[in-house]
Scaffold this active site. Structure first.
Site, PDB file in Angstrom:
ATOM      1  N   ARG A 149      26.440  73.999  44.057  1.00 46.25           N
ATOM      2  CA  ARG A 149      25.941  75.232  44.344  1.00 46.25           C
ATOM      3  C   ARG A 149      24.428  74.965  45.058  1.00 46.25           C
ATOM      4  NH1 ARG A 149      27.939  75.792  38.947  1.00 46.25           N
ATOM      5  NH2 ARG A 149      26.456  74.478  38.560  1.00 46.25           N
ATOM      6  N   ARG A 227      16.796  65.590  39.745  1.00 55.10           N
ATOM      7  CA  ARG A 227      16.084  65.037  38.455  1.00 55.10           C
ATOM      8  C   ARG A 227      15.482  63.692  38.785  1.00 55.10           C
ATOM      9  NH1 ARG A 227      16.598  69.224  36.137  1.00 55.10           N
ATOM     10  NH2 ARG A 227      17.533  69.692  34.217  1.00 55.10           N
ATOM     11  N   ASP A 251       9.660  67.247  43.555  1.00 51.59           N
ATOM     12  CA  ASP A 251       9.506  68.157  42.422  1.00 51.59           C
ATOM     13  C   ASP A 251       9.778  67.798  40.922  1.00 51.59           C
ATOM     14  OD1 ASP A 251       8.887  70.918  41.675  1.00 51.59           O
ATOM     15  OD2 ASP A 251      10.938  71.223  41.212  1.00 51.59           O
ATOM     16  N   GLU A 256       7.372  62.565  34.313  1.00 50.24           N
ATOM     17  CA  GLU A 256       6.797  63.764  34.442  1.00 50.24           C
ATOM     18  C   GLU A 256       6.348  64.154  33.125  1.00 50.24           C
ATOM     19  OE1 GLU A 256      10.213  65.827  36.694  1.00 50.24           O
ATOM     20  OE2 GLU A 256      10.231  67.318  34.721  1.00 50.24           O
ATOM     21  N   HIS A 274       7.630  70.301  39.161  1.00 51.68           N
ATOM     22  CA  HIS A 274       9.104  70.793  38.497  1.00 51.68           C
ATOM     23  C   HIS A 274       9.011  72.238  38.384  1.00 51.68           C
ATOM     24  CE1 HIS A 274      12.498  69.271  35.873  1.00 51.68           C
ATOM     25  NE2 HIS A 274      13.013  70.455  36.601  1.00 51.68           N
TER      26      HIS A 274
END
Ligand code: NAP
Length: 328
Positions: A149, A227, A251, A256, A274
């Site tokens: 998607r 990820r 991102d 993180e 993120h």
């Protein structure tokens, strides 16, 4: 009767409010005051960062549903859930546009060094110096790892920048016109921007490692909105330090939110916390879809968005509702 559920990650205030208004009793897995509550919990709720492992499942004998507010569910042991007849749901689709928007924002940010240019103006460096010339972004070659998607939505946006689009996925897609490559390494050798849009988890762990980075070469950029686990981060940091690739815009990170200081010190990176789905509209839509999954489960209706691995279990979910009331 109020249903008892457990949150397995911090939830935003608007979601807590919605849960309270819908009369759910929400336990917090980090503060269980009454051990007896564990047997009353029939659903878990958490964000994409939630960890649901075998140990947690064993503590919850009447668990029937894990509702993830996010499209990625790599922290959930879906195999163990299925073995216990527990259905997992997530929130696909509603965040696709935002994530693709940020991916293109990162392409432009690193390609044109927008944050660095902003710093250049703020620091007053413009007074004595010229910002360096960079490479044009429009018309370059973009490679998308994962034509799902989000991958498709990135391709749609890249087409508006006249970019040449290619991709890799587990198989070629008959319904997209872009060039298919069998592996990320083959794709990496042919593009200026390599954008990662696959799910996290064991299957994709370190998919972007030394062979991919070497194939990219010193003029290409890596963008990761998927990820942190997908990229071998220490190898990436070394490649960035040695200028083996031109730069990266990230991102997501394996460590993180406390990111490797070496990565933070580099000039050829753009780093965001993120935030790919972090708009008011999208976060509310994700929360609403999560609530719909919960509600459908407790009403014995078909679930709006089970994860693909659990689609077949969904009929069981309706059956399970009859047993959703916990054992006394
Ligand atoms: P999706 O529709 O399921 O697309 C994932 C794509 O990855 C599919 O094309 C799939 O290929 C491909 N893929 C899966 N495993 C692969 C493998 N081992 N090798 C090559 N390709 C593989 O999911 P989506 O909605 O696009 O979301 C993608 C991911 O983006 C999520 O899982 C999540 O981790 C991440 N995400 C991040 C943020 C953020 O805040 N940064 C926000 C939302 C989502 P097939 O078509 O062959 O199955």
């Amino acid at each position: 009767m109020a249903q008892e559920i457990m949150q397995v990650s911090p939830l935003p205030p608007y979601m807590m409010k919605a849960l309270q208004e819908a009369d759910y009793i929400v336990h917090d897995h980090t503060h269980i005051k009454d051990p007896g509550a564990l047997s009353k919990v029939t659903a878990l709720i958490g964000t994409g960062s939630a960890k649901v492992d075998k140990k947690l499942l064993t503590m919850l004998p009447n668990l029937k549903l894990v509702a993830i507010c996010g499209v990625g569910y790599d922290g959930v042991d879906v195999t163990a859930c299925k073995e216990k007849g527990i259905v997992v749901t997530h929130t696909p689709g509603v965040l696709t546009d935002d994530v693709a928007d940020l991916a293109m924002g990162l392409v432009l940010s690193i390609g044109r060094r927008i944050p660095q240019a902003d710093k250049f103006v703020r620091n007053g460096d413009w007074v004595d110096d010229e910002f360096p010339l960079l490479q044009k972004v429009s018309g370059t070659r973009i490679g998308i790892v994962g034509m799902g998607r989000i991958g498709r939505a990135i391709a749609k946006r890249a087409a508006a920048f006249d970019m040449h689009i290619a991709y890799t996925s587990r198989d070629a897609k008959a319904d997209v016109p872009y060039a298919f490559y069998d592996s990320p390494t083959l794709l990496a050798a042919e593009v200026d921007y390599l954008v990662v849009a696959v799910p996290g988890g064991d299957e994709t762990k370190h998919m972007i490692g030394s062979s991919v980075l070497q194939a990219m070469g010193s003029k290409a950029y890596l963008i990761n909105i998927a990820r942190g686990s997908v990229v071998d981060q220490p190898v990436l940091v070394q490649a960035l330090k040695d200028k083996h690739i031109a730069g990266a815009a990230l991102d997501v990170f394996w460590d993180e939110p406390a990111i490797d200081p070496e990565l933070r010190r580099l000039n050829n990176v753009v780093l965001t916390p993120h935030i790919a789905s972090a708009t008011v509209e999208t976060r509310h839509a994700m929360a609403a879809l999560t609530m719909e999954n919960l509600q459908a489960f407790y009403e014995g209706k078909s679930l709006p968005s089970p994860v693909p691995e659990c689609s077949a279990l969904c009929d069981l979910a309706a059956v399970a509702t009859t047993t959703a009331a916990p054992a006394a």
